[in-house]
Design an enzyme around this catalytic site. Structure first.
Site, PDB file in Angstrom:
ATOM      1  N   GLU A 188     -12.384  13.566  12.791  1.00 44.65           N
ATOM      2  CA  GLU A 188     -11.700  13.883  11.538  1.00 44.65           C
ATOM      3  C   GLU A 188     -12.460  14.985  10.821  1.00 44.65           C
ATOM      4  O   GLU A 188     -13.690  15.080  10.932  1.00 44.65           O
ATOM      5  CB  GLU A 188     -11.603  12.662  10.613  1.00 44.65           C
ATOM      6  N   HIS A 195       0.808  -1.220   0.000  1.00 41.92           N
ATOM      7  CA  HIS A 195       0.000   0.000   0.000  1.00 41.92           C
ATOM      8  C   HIS A 195       0.844   1.275   0.000  1.00 41.92           C
ATOM      9  O   HIS A 195       0.305   2.371   0.170  1.00 41.92           O
ATOM     10  CB  HIS A 195      -0.940   0.013   1.214  1.00 41.92           C
ATOM     11  N   ASP A 228      -7.430   4.665   8.911  1.00 42.68           N
ATOM     12  CA  ASP A 228      -8.766   4.689   8.317  1.00 42.68           C
ATOM     13  C   ASP A 228      -9.038   3.432   7.498  1.00 42.68           C
ATOM     14  O   ASP A 228     -10.180   2.984   7.402  1.00 42.68           O
ATOM     15  CB  ASP A 228      -8.924   5.915   7.414  1.00 42.68           C
TER      16      ASP A 228
END
Length: 523
Positions: free
Chosen positions: A278, A105, A167
């Site tokens: 957030e 990732h 997240d």
């Protein structure tokens, strides 16, 4: 004491000079290591491959903006396989680079190893072992190749959970601990790296060590947030708490940035308030087209789009309070009081009540949707920044209301939310601003293979604006094309970073894709 400090400073300067000389010396083709020669070693039979499919897969990552080919890929079945390979490189006259790759990732080739070996950590995952939960000790021992979603599933079986998350949960434990691991829980629980009790690490010398804040503590703090420069994490012990059952999830819209940030900073200052916070922005580039648009009822999309059109930039604040049977009768009252105290635009408050798992795994729905449309495996020229609190208004004026609106190309979520510095640990390698409160700003862009350079150019424009304005901005998940950039990134901590590299990976074998150091070959 003064004499000792002087000697220490001289030593650090000498080490830095050695590294600079090394970096300025080109590595020519006649001294390039050839790790494919080890394919004939029996101990790696069936585990080390140079097949075109394996090498091609290891050359790309989630970012899809680089393609850096290794010479081979190791699919280890044990920690010893990795240790043996690193020792082989370290003991060789012409050592070769290695990089650990989890779920791939990274977004700029950070887990690559040009002409070296990429270690496929996921090949070590064994469904019969690898995650061991201690209910009495309130911790979980995890092989670093496991994904956080797998850790969550296992701990929830026993009613427990880690408290700090990213997240997106389909990342390996070793991967996020090498960077930091942040999200909307960080202001309260700290990043994932501050929730680690113990690790097993293989250094660049091929030595395996168990480390914690009390045992081999320098290695422990070096590796956490160390960008893979000092060792490969093979096991981590993570703190746990009793898991809540559900999440009360509220979203508010703002048109005034100062009220938006003032409310965020007030909320994170409370020690007994919400569990998650957030913020994000919406810009006047047409109707919302990112995964966050699904958070709002379709009946309100036109109203929200009209507000965006009118104000050009609006802001969204998300707050979450976890609860269970013992707090289910008070959570509504607490969130109503919070809503009344915020200076959001009235009439634009949205509420969801979801399971704890569904909240933590909320990005998965968007991922599957994008995959179904063929829009997941595309370039992601991301930019993640830490912006000091005193500079965030200037950032809003110059970037959100300036560069972003002017260029009119941003696609994907843009996050902006604060965190408390006292939840971090300065002994760890992660670089953060000096102010007590700073903001994480994330441009999580999706692009096409024919236009990602435009997004990358906008990233460069944003970084230049911050540098020209002397804002003290620091990249998270950093990428720097030169050593000068890395020196600025770490600031006064650069010498410590260099000294640790020389101590734990003196041949510069590990994680060359970060582009911080180049390999030193002995002659």
């Amino acid at each position: 004491m003064a004499s000792y400090n002087l000697r220490s400073q001289v030593r650090l300067i000498a080490i830095t000079i050695v590294i600079i000389i090394t970096l300025s010396t080109p590595i020519t083709t006649n001294t390039s290591p050839q790790p494919w020669n080890i394919l004939s070693h029996n101990e790696f039979a069936g585990k080390l491959t140079s097949s075109s499919s394996s090498v091609e897969s290891a050359a790309t990552d989630f970012g899809h903006v680089t393609k850096i080919f290794p010479s081979a890929v190791l699919n280890p079945s044990s920690v010893e396989d990795i240790t043996d390979l690193i020792k082989l490189s370290f003991d060789s006259q012409l050592s070769f680079p290695l990089a650990a790759r989890g779920h791939g990732h990274s977004h700029r080739g950070q887990a690559s190893a040009k002409d070296g070996v990429v270690v496929n950590m996921r090949s070590m995952v064994n469904r019969d072992r690898g995650i061991k939960v201690s209910r009495t000790g309130l911790y979980v021992d995890v092989d670093a190749a496991w994904l956080w979603i797998e850790v969550l599933n296992k701990t929830l079986e026993l009613g427990l959970t880690p408290v700090s998350w990213t997240d997106y949960l389909y990342l390996t434990v070793g991967g996020t601990l090498s960077n930091g691991g942040i999200s909307g829980q960080t202001f309260r629980y700290g990043p994932q790296i501050t929730n680690v009790l113990e690790m097993d690490v293989i250094t660049g010398k091929g030595e395996i060590a168990t480390c914690s804040k009390d045992m081999n503590s320098d290695l422990f703090f070096a590796v956490l947030g160390g960008l893979g420069q000092f060792g490969i994490i093979t096991r981590a012990r993570i703190k746990l708490e009793v898991a809540p059952k559900r999440a009360k999830w509220l979203r508010f819209l703002y048109i005034d940035f100062s009220e938006f940030t003032r409310d965020q900073e007030r909320v994170i200052s409370k020690t007994d308030g919400v569990d998650f916070l957030e913020g994000s922005i919406m810009v006047d580039h047409g109707p919302p087209d990112n995964w966050r648009s699904t958070y709002y009822p379709p009946s309100d999309h036109l109203r929200i789009a009209s507000m965006v059109k009118r104000h050009r930039v609006i802001y969204c604040l998300e707050v979450v309070k976890y609860y269970d049977e013992t707090s289910q009768y008070t959570v509504n009252e607490e969130m109503e009081e919070l809503s009344d105290s915020l200076n959001h635009v009235r009439g634009f408050m949205y509420e969801k009540d979801v399971t704890y798992m569904d909240f933590l795994n909320r990005v998965r729905t968007g991922e599957l949707n994008l995959k179904s449309k063929g829009q997941w495996d595309v370039p992601h020229p991301w930019l993640n920044l830490f912006v000091p609190k005193t500079q965030i208004s200037k950032f809003d004026d110059g970037v959100f209301k300036g560069i972003i609106l002017r260029n009119n190309i941003t696609s994907g979520p843009v996050l902006v939310y604060p965190m408390n510095r006292n939840k971090w640990n300065d002994r760890m390698s992660a670089a953060i601003p000096e102010e007590d409160v700073f903001y994480a700003v994330g441009f999580l862009r999706s692009a096409g293979f024919d236009n990602w350079e435009a997004f990358d150019q906008e990233n460069m424009e944003i970084l230049k604006f911050c540098e020209d304005a002397n804002m003290g901005v620091i990249q998270y998940l950093p990428y720097h094309s030169s050593q000068e950039g890395w020196v600025k990134h770490f600031g006064p901590r650069w010498n410590i970073f260099v000294e640790r590299k020389y101590k734990y990976d003196p041949k510069m074998i590990l994680s060359p894709g970060q582009n911080i150091f180049q390999k030193i070959n002995s002659s």
